[in-house]
Design a protein around this motif. Structure first.
Motif, PDB file in Angstrom:
ATOM      1  N   VAL A 288     -21.844 -46.592 -13.762  1.00 13.25           N
ATOM      2  CA  VAL A 288     -20.830 -47.396 -14.438  1.00 13.25           C
ATOM      3  C   VAL A 288     -19.554 -46.556 -14.471  1.00 13.25           C
ATOM      4  N   CYS A 305     -26.232 -43.368 -13.657  1.00 17.56           N
ATOM      5  CA  CYS A 305     -27.268 -43.856 -14.573  1.00 17.56           C
ATOM      6  C   CYS A 305     -28.667 -43.571 -14.017  1.00 17.56           C
ATOM      7  N   LEU A 350     -22.059 -49.118 -22.391  1.00 15.16           N
ATOM      8  CA  LEU A 350     -21.975 -49.584 -21.010  1.00 15.16           C
ATOM      9  C   LEU A 350     -23.263 -49.282 -20.252  1.00 15.16           C
ATOM     10  N   VAL A 351     -23.808 -48.095 -20.462  1.00 14.58           N
ATOM     11  CA  VAL A 351     -25.030 -47.696 -19.759  1.00 14.58           C
ATOM     12  C   VAL A 351     -26.203 -48.572 -20.186  1.00 14.58           C
ATOM     13  N   ASP A 354     -25.872 -52.095 -18.750  1.00 11.04           N
ATOM     14  CA  ASP A 354     -26.329 -52.052 -17.361  1.00 11.04           C
ATOM     15  C   ASP A 354     -27.857 -52.107 -17.301  1.00 11.04           C
ATOM     16  N   PHE A 357     -29.081 -55.682 -17.775  1.00  9.66           N
ATOM     17  CA  PHE A 357     -28.979 -56.470 -16.541  1.00  9.66           C
ATOM     18  C   PHE A 357     -30.140 -56.151 -15.612  1.00  9.66           C
ATOM     19  N   ARG A 358     -30.367 -54.875 -15.371  1.00  7.52           N
ATOM     20  CA  ARG A 358     -31.337 -54.473 -14.349  1.00  7.52           C
ATOM     21  C   ARG A 358     -32.780 -54.771 -14.735  1.00  7.52           C
ATOM     22  N   LEU A 373     -20.961 -58.304 -15.784  1.00  6.49           N
ATOM     23  CA  LEU A 373     -21.581 -57.433 -14.785  1.00  6.49           C
ATOM     24  C   LEU A 373     -20.521 -56.639 -14.029  1.00  6.49           C
ATOM     25  N   LEU A 376     -18.559 -53.611 -15.846  1.00  2.89           N
ATOM     26  CA  LEU A 376     -19.206 -52.324 -16.050  1.00  2.89           C
ATOM     27  C   LEU A 376     -18.717 -51.270 -15.056  1.00  2.89           C
ATOM     28  N   ARG A 377     -17.982 -51.693 -14.064  1.00  2.00           N
ATOM     29  CA  ARG A 377     -17.401 -50.778 -13.076  1.00  2.00           C
ATOM     30  C   ARG A 377     -15.905 -51.020 -12.977  1.00  2.00           C
TER      31      ARG A 377
END
Length: 382
Positions: A288, A305, A350-351, A354, A357-358, A373, A376-377
């Motif tokens: 991220v 991450c 943020l981590v 993420d 999502f995953r 999504l 985050l970047r």
């Protein structure tokens, strides 16, 4: 390079407080139900609870605290109907990590060997102008600077060692008044990850020179009875940054001369007592990024991450005094804490988002799914 005659300017950089002073007033609803066994397929996202903020100095002692009891209470599912597609709390956390984009025009490109290595606020650059044998300021905007110049190093500083020593002396001269939290830890200065290193810079000074900083962050989780739980750390009150806040099980900046995986193994041992026989199984799962401008500070961070599935019997034990305590919390409840509070160190949110999502805790039916999504970047992932 004489420092004794330098007139320091005391800076009062202000940030929103991420602490709640009186939890009993901050949380008017008392939750008494134990952790349930939530669905592992999607989160029932809860209505965002708003909290007041305070303005505190970066270097000020922590005045506001919260306890694990507060974390447990506020993490409980609502007993009343709510909008399960509300992602606003998550968007707020991403937005906080990407503050100040409207202030980019106040920064000068920091150029080394014809490449942009960072960005320096014009006000902070004024303090560097004193050190004419280290910094020079060509009057052109060929690197995109809107103020009509850029910052670079004196051409006599040809080698990485020369630059490291010279800039390091400047940082020492400026001292804690301008660059709080100096810790004698060097970060590499590069144009992108894996590129040749121009020189090494004191970690605390990194945001004042706007260099790209890389780190590792690990989600340590356990599976029990069909659900996932995350080990969460509570930072020591003695930490110079974000004392007492919630954090990943293990994380750290990537200093000079160490690879990501090696650094993660080191942080796992120091912060959580995880032996190498276990930590070497951590899986790299992406990154991220964010760009945060706060006063003279320009953070351009990329966090690599990792996920580590831990044995159910594992109990983390801090080894370096930087973590006060740990707690194992269901993933869905961790999501509620992120949605409803500012208890987590900002980039940790943020981590974890993420991770959500995953691991299938986010649904594409949620309004804003793709925007969140992508956000985050938001920083430069290079």
């Amino acid at each position: 390079m004489a420092c004794s005659t330098y007139n320091y300017l005391h800076l009062s950089h202000k940030i929103p407080s991420l602490f709640i002073s009186k939890p009993s007033h901050a949380f008017p609803i008392t939750f008494t139900t134990p952790f349930p066994s939530p669905s592992h397929t999607s989160i029932k996202f809860n209505k965002l609870v708003k909290f007041s903020t305070h303005s505190v100095s970066v270097s000020a002692a922590n005045t506001y605290t919260f306890t694990w009891d507060d974390v447990v209470r506020i993490s409980q599912p609502d007993s009343v109907p709510h909008d399960s597609s509300d992602l606003s709390g998550f968007f707020q956390k991403v937005k906080f990590c990407n503050r100040g984009s409207e202030m980019q025009s106040e920064f000068l490109p920091f150029v080394i060997e014809d490449q942009i290595a960072g960005y320096i606020h014009n006000g902070f650059a004024n303090h560097l102008r004193r050190f004419k044998d280290v910094f020079i300021f060509p009057q052109d905007n060929s690197y995109g600077g809107r103020i009509g110049s850029h910052v670079t190093l004196h051409p006599m500083l040809r080698t990485p060692d020369d630059r490291t020593n010279a800039v390091g002396d400047v940082v020492k001269c400026l001292g804690e008044e301008l660059i709080p939290g100096i810790r004698n830890e060097l970060y590499p200065v590069t144009s992108s990850f894996g590129a040749p290193i121009f020189f090494s810079l004191e970690r605390a000074a990194a945001p004042y020179f706007g260099i790209k900083v890389y780190g590792v962050q690990m989600n340590g989780y356990v599976e029990k009875d069909g659900q996932k739980l995350l080990w969460i750390g509570k930072r020591s009150q003695m930490k110079s940054t974000y004392p007492g806040m919630l954090d990943q099980l293990a994380a750290g900046g990537l200093p000079y001369g160490i690879a990501c995986g090696e650094n993660l193994v080191k942080e796992c041992e120091e912060e959580a007592g995880i032996p190498k026989s276990i930590s070497k199984e951590a899986i790299p799962v992406g990154a991220v990024s964010y760009m945060d401008i706060d006063g003279y500070r320009y953070k351009r961070d990329v966090l690599f991450c990792y996920d580590l599935k831990l044995p159910a019997s594992f109990r983390p034990e801090n080894q370096d005094g930087e973590v006060d305590s740990f707690k194992l919390i269901p993933v869905t409840h961790v999501a509620n804490v992120i949605q409803r509070t500012q208890f987590f160190k900002p980039n940790c949110s943020l981590v974890i988002i993420d991770f959500l999502f995953r691991h299938g805790y986010m649904s594409s039916e949620h309004f804003g799914y793709l925007d969140l999504l992508q956000s985050l970047r938001s920083g430069d992932c290079s």
